[in-house]
Design a protein around this motif. Structure first.
Motif, mmCIF file in Angstrom:
data_model
loop_
_atom_site.group_PDB
_atom_site.id
_atom_site.type_symbol
_atom_site.label_atom_id
_atom_site.label_comp_id
_atom_site.label_asym_id
_atom_site.label_seq_id
_atom_site.Cartn_x
_atom_site.Cartn_y
_atom_site.Cartn_z
ATOM 1 N N LEU A 134 152.693 -39.768 39.546
ATOM 2 C CA LEU A 134 151.379 -39.586 39.902
ATOM 3 C C LEU A 134 150.979 -40.539 40.758
ATOM 4 C CD1 LEU A 134 149.713 -39.142 36.381
ATOM 5 C CD2 LEU A 134 149.943 -37.076 37.823
ATOM 6 N N ARG A 135 150.202 -40.004 41.773
ATOM 7 C CA ARG A 135 149.550 -40.744 42.829
ATOM 8 C C ARG A 135 148.257 -41.232 42.413
ATOM 9 N NH1 ARG A 135 148.843 -37.143 47.495
ATOM 10 N NH2 ARG A 135 148.756 -39.059 48.898
ATOM 11 N N ASP A 136 147.835 -42.298 43.063
ATOM 12 C CA ASP A 136 146.450 -42.731 42.489
ATOM 13 C C ASP A 136 145.475 -41.600 42.685
ATOM 14 O OD1 ASP A 136 147.312 -45.297 41.868
ATOM 15 O OD2 ASP A 136 146.453 -46.050 43.822
ATOM 16 N N VAL A 137 145.396 -40.633 43.869
ATOM 17 C CA VAL A 137 144.497 -39.778 44.124
ATOM 18 C C VAL A 137 144.667 -38.508 42.874
ATOM 19 C CG1 VAL A 137 145.730 -38.227 45.544
ATOM 20 C CG2 VAL A 137 143.322 -38.088 45.597
ATOM 21 N N GLU A 138 145.856 -38.345 42.283
ATOM 22 C CA GLU A 138 145.873 -37.301 40.990
ATOM 23 C C GLU A 138 145.473 -38.029 39.802
ATOM 24 O OE1 GLU A 138 150.056 -35.723 41.035
ATOM 25 O OE2 GLU A 138 150.210 -37.071 42.732
ATOM 26 N N PRO A 143 136.809 -29.883 37.392
ATOM 27 C CA PRO A 143 136.102 -30.589 36.267
ATOM 28 C C PRO A 143 134.879 -29.824 35.754
ATOM 29 C CG PRO A 143 136.748 -32.029 38.036
ATOM 30 C CD PRO A 143 137.147 -30.775 38.559
ATOM 31 N N ILE A 144 133.885 -29.381 36.671
ATOM 32 C CA ILE A 144 132.742 -28.597 36.463
ATOM 33 C C ILE A 144 132.945 -27.482 35.531
ATOM 34 C CG2 ILE A 144 130.605 -27.672 37.369
ATOM 35 C CD1 ILE A 144 130.819 -30.632 37.583
ATOM 36 N N ALA A 145 133.995 -26.632 35.831
ATOM 37 C CA ALA A 145 134.219 -25.407 35.052
ATOM 38 C C ALA A 145 134.821 -25.921 33.732
ATOM 39 C CB ALA A 145 135.759 -24.681 35.645
ATOM 40 N N CYS A 146 135.499 -27.008 33.699
ATOM 41 C CA CYS A 146 136.102 -27.613 32.294
ATOM 42 C C CYS A 146 135.011 -27.847 31.358
ATOM 43 C CB CYS A 146 137.061 -28.522 32.333
ATOM 44 S SG CYS A 146 138.545 -28.028 33.166
ATOM 45 N N ALA A 147 133.968 -28.725 32.133
ATOM 46 C CA ALA A 147 132.733 -29.131 31.274
ATOM 47 C C ALA A 147 131.812 -27.900 30.752
ATOM 48 C CB ALA A 147 132.043 -30.049 32.258
ATOM 49 N N ASP A 148 131.628 -27.042 31.713
ATOM 50 C CA ASP A 148 131.018 -25.739 31.428
ATOM 51 C C ASP A 148 131.538 -25.202 30.101
ATOM 52 O OD1 ASP A 148 129.067 -26.371 33.236
ATOM 53 O OD2 ASP A 148 130.059 -24.790 34.731
ATOM 54 N N GLU A 149 132.895 -25.079 30.012
ATOM 55 C CA GLU A 149 133.500 -24.314 29.105
ATOM 56 C C GLU A 149 133.424 -25.213 27.821
ATOM 57 O OE1 GLU A 149 136.065 -21.079 27.127
ATOM 58 O OE2 GLU A 149 134.461 -21.589 28.560
ATOM 59 N N ALA A 150 133.643 -26.342 27.839
ATOM 60 C CA ALA A 150 133.503 -27.345 26.779
ATOM 61 C C ALA A 150 132.041 -27.008 26.094
ATOM 62 C CB ALA A 150 133.623 -28.920 27.166
ATOM 63 N N GLU A 158 139.553 -21.747 36.115
ATOM 64 C CA GLU A 158 139.360 -22.711 37.001
ATOM 65 C C GLU A 158 139.708 -24.306 36.311
ATOM 66 O OE1 GLU A 158 136.142 -22.085 40.206
ATOM 67 O OE2 GLU A 158 135.259 -21.359 38.410
ATOM 68 N N GLU A 159 141.028 -24.269 35.828
ATOM 69 C CA GLU A 159 141.052 -25.449 34.937
ATOM 70 C C GLU A 159 141.513 -26.653 35.593
ATOM 71 O OE1 GLU A 159 145.138 -24.155 33.009
ATOM 72 O OE2 GLU A 159 146.168 -24.163 34.963
ATOM 73 N N ALA A 160 141.525 -26.651 36.856
ATOM 74 C CA ALA A 160 141.554 -27.774 37.587
ATOM 75 C C ALA A 160 140.166 -28.516 37.997
ATOM 76 C CB ALA A 160 142.620 -27.857 38.786
ATOM 77 N N LYS A 208 142.370 -36.298 37.562
ATOM 78 C CA LYS A 208 142.530 -36.250 36.204
ATOM 79 C C LYS A 208 141.336 -37.022 35.422
ATOM 80 C CE LYS A 208 147.235 -35.438 36.371
ATOM 81 N NZ LYS A 208 147.138 -33.849 36.707
ATOM 82 N N ALA A 209 141.133 -38.112 35.763
ATOM 83 C CA ALA A 209 140.118 -38.951 35.151
ATOM 84 C C ALA A 209 138.614 -38.316 35.283
ATOM 85 C CB ALA A 209 139.866 -40.265 35.926
ATOM 86 N N SER A 210 138.530 -37.509 36.671
ATOM 87 C CA SER A 210 137.243 -36.649 36.657
ATOM 88 C C SER A 210 136.889 -35.670 35.658
ATOM 89 C CB SER A 210 137.081 -36.085 38.210
ATOM 90 O OG SER A 210 138.184 -35.215 38.520
ATOM 91 N N ILE A 211 138.258 -34.966 35.323
ATOM 92 C CA ILE A 211 138.009 -33.876 34.335
ATOM 93 C C ILE A 211 137.728 -34.371 33.048
ATOM 94 C CG2 ILE A 211 139.469 -32.244 33.016
ATOM 95 C CD1 ILE A 211 141.186 -31.774 35.507
ATOM 96 N N VAL A 212 138.300 -35.525 32.909
ATOM 97 C CA VAL A 212 137.837 -36.342 31.368
ATOM 98 C C VAL A 212 136.420 -36.719 31.311
ATOM 99 C CG1 VAL A 212 138.422 -38.330 29.991
ATOM 100 C CG2 VAL A 212 140.468 -37.144 30.960
ATOM 101 N N GLU A 213 135.983 -37.320 32.540
ATOM 102 C CA GLU A 213 134.679 -37.792 32.433
ATOM 103 C C GLU A 213 133.637 -36.742 32.451
ATOM 104 O OE1 GLU A 213 132.059 -40.570 35.553
ATOM 105 O OE2 GLU A 213 133.515 -39.511 36.418
ATOM 106 N N ALA A 214 133.879 -35.436 33.153
ATOM 107 C CA ALA A 214 133.046 -34.457 33.168
ATOM 108 C C ALA A 214 133.013 -33.644 31.872
ATOM 109 C CB ALA A 214 133.511 -33.480 34.082
#
Length: 410
Positions: free
Chosen positions: A203-207, A165-172, A161-163, A211-217
């Protein structure tokens, strides 16, 4: 019966004013101490890893064999075979001259960039392994000695689930806590579900917020326990890259990698200089000449050459020296097998401005089975003191994982 690529007719290779063979250059003096050695053969095979790794072997009349690796891709083996006649009978210790000899002989076949350079890289790495064995010194010694006993490794991380943020944070957290890495990288060119057009690079603002939510998580999950970089794979327009990089300035981003396509270095400079988020570029640029434009233009904060793609070990050392003139650190991109990974570690040990070497195969359970030695332990590579690269191919493991149709070395 396949094509014999070593016998292809190329007037450029057969006649060049800058012929650098030992015969033409008059390099004929006898060498003592077991150094009078000749290359007798060069062979390749391809391993079906998470990338199709091309392994290269250089054989000598002394019975000593050097092993290298070229960046993955079609056509490498044929190009290595094409260059074999240029090296047979040569002394493998003349690494710099032989590399330049291949570049000159292949000038009509693309030695400025691309797959020809990667094929040269694979041979060049094998020559370092071979020279180290002949001289009975580790490869880093051939590059000037070492600054460090171990090389830091950053782990390129993925999740189903690479998109998310929580899945990325858990893997980190898992990679840091369970696998022992203190340096990570995640992809940011992942679908957000808000895309309108896959071709225009905008990139639209929502996109950007996704991406910022992934970085933050991810950065909040690991805190100061690990440095985290984020890869964009040359996906975004100049304006979108600037907006994204500025949006990420509030987070602890180790670097943002390849936010714009690699061809236009002027645009790359504008993006880099528009933000305090560190920008890393270099894996899709060839030889020191390509990297020079990025460095002299101050278009990067961190340079990221891919050693078995950019020209080999000495070429990477030359790039690092140029980068050091601009006080730019080196983080080597690396999607290789243990062979080129260890070659990158030797170069990393020998240069002052080395940050880390990438590891891209943590999900592949048999990556380290390809060699007899342990390569990565607790997120670091201990630099071997054995001659050459210090890794020994397990030919049974190599044979087990060959690409369909590939043949093992003789």
């Amino acid at each position: 019966m396949g094509i014999d690529y070593s016998q292809l007719h190329d007037p450029n290779a057969e006649y060049t004013m800058r012929e650098l063979s030992a015969e033409t250059m008059g390099v004929a003096a006898k060498r003592g101490g077991g150094r009078d050695v000749e290359i007798t053969d060069i062979q390749t095979t391809m391993v079906d890893g998470n990338f199709p790794w091309t392994l290269v072997r250089v054989y000598t009349d002394a019975g000593i064999v050097g092993t290298g690796e070229a960046y993955w891709g079609a056509g490498v083996s044929e190009l290595v075979e094409r260059m074999k006649p240029f090296l047979e009978g040569e002394n493998p210790l003349d690494i710099d001259r032989l590399t330049e000899h291949m570049v000159q002989k292949m000038s009509g076949e693309g030695s400025l960039a691309g797959v020809t350079v990667t094929a040269i890289s694979g041979i060049e790495i094998a020559l370092h392994d071979l020279a180290g064995k002949i001289l009975e010194v580790p490869a880093y010694q051939l590059l000037g000695g070492k600054y460090r006993d171990e090389m830091r490794v950053y782990c390129d991380c993925h999740t189903e689930e690479e998109a998310d943020p929580i899945a990325c944070a858990d893997e980190a957290e898992r990679v840091v806590d369970e696998l022992g890495y203190d340096a990570l990288k995640f992809d940011l060119d992942v679908p957000s579900g808000h895309e309108k057009d896959r071709a225009n690079r905008h990139l639209r603002d929502v996109e950007i917020e996704h991406k910022a939510s992934i970085v933050e998580a991810v950065t909040e999950a690991v805190g100061h326990r690990a440095d985290v970089a984020f890869d964009c794979h040359w996906t975004f327009s100049a304006g979108s890259a600037k907006r994204l990089a500025r949006r990420l300035e509030e987070y602890s981003v180790w670097w943002l990698e390849d936010p714009v396509p690699p061809e236009n270095h002027d645009v790359q400079r504008e993006v880099t200089q528009s933000t305090t988020t560190p920008i890393t570029v270099g894996e899709n640029v060839y030889r020191k000449h390509g990297q020079r434009r990025l460095l002299e233009g101050q278009a990067v904060d961190i340079i990221a050459p891919d050693l078995p793609k950019v020209g080999g070990m000495r070429e990477t050392r030359k790039i690092a020296d140029l980068a050091d003139m601009y006080y730019v650190p080196v983080a080597m991109h690396n999607v290789a097998s243990p062979v080129a990974t260890m070659a990158a570690a030797h170069v990393g040990a020998a240069i002052p401005n080395s940050l880390a070497v990438e590891y891209h195969s943590y999900e592949l359970g048999w990556w380290d089975d390809l060699v007899e030695e342990t390569v990565i332990e607790d997120g670091y590579i201990e630099i071997p003191e054995e001659p050459g690269l210090g890794v020994t191919l397990d030919l049974d493991a190599v044979e087990e994982h060959l690409v369909d149709g590939a043949e093992l070395f003789d």
